[in-house]
Design a protein around this motif. Structure first.
Motif: not given
Length: 125
Positions: A29-37, A48-50, A56-58, A93-99
């Motif tokens: 049920y976590y949303s997931m997404g990608w970051f970069r540095q 990000g993806i629910e 949703t995208y930058a 790669c990341a995962a978090w609760p919420g939007s």
């Protein structure tokens, strides 16, 4: 406990494509997404993806990158097309609760969720 393992990074010429993968054991049920540095820059959220598929995208990657998830394989993907030298960075790669929109705040997403170790993407001109 959540675990995220990225793969698929590498070196590609400008205009080329890469697909990143992220094997995940985080809650479904976590949303997931990608970051970069990039070197000398702050971590940037790029997509990000629910769980129901909302994405949703930058602005910097919209129209070139596509985020997707295969729930049967517990794997997150990032298809990157028309790569530019400024896309060079370590991708996380990341995962978090919420939007899914929380991808715009990598620090908050990391505090409440999980982040992988990263994979290097280098785009040569």
């Amino acid at each position: 406990q959540g675990k995220l393992v990225e793969s698929g990074g590498g070196t590609v010429q400008s205009g080329g494509s890469l697909r990143l993968s992220c094997a995940t054991s985080t809650p479904n049920y976590y949303s997931m997404g990608w970051f970069r540095q990039a070197p000398g820059k702050e971590r940037e959220g790029i997509a990000g993806i629910e769980t129901k598929g909302y994405t949703t995208y930058a602005e910097s990657v919209k129209g070139r990158f596509t985020i997707s998830k295969d729930n049967t394989k517990n794997t997150l993907y990032l298809q990157m097309n028309n790569l530019k030298p400024e896309d060079t960075a370590i991708y996380y790669c990341a995962a978090w609760p919420g939007s899914a929109a929380l991808f715009r705040s990598p620090r908050d997403a990391a505090e409440f969720g999980y982040v992988g170790q990263g994979t290097q993407v280098t785009v040569s001109s």
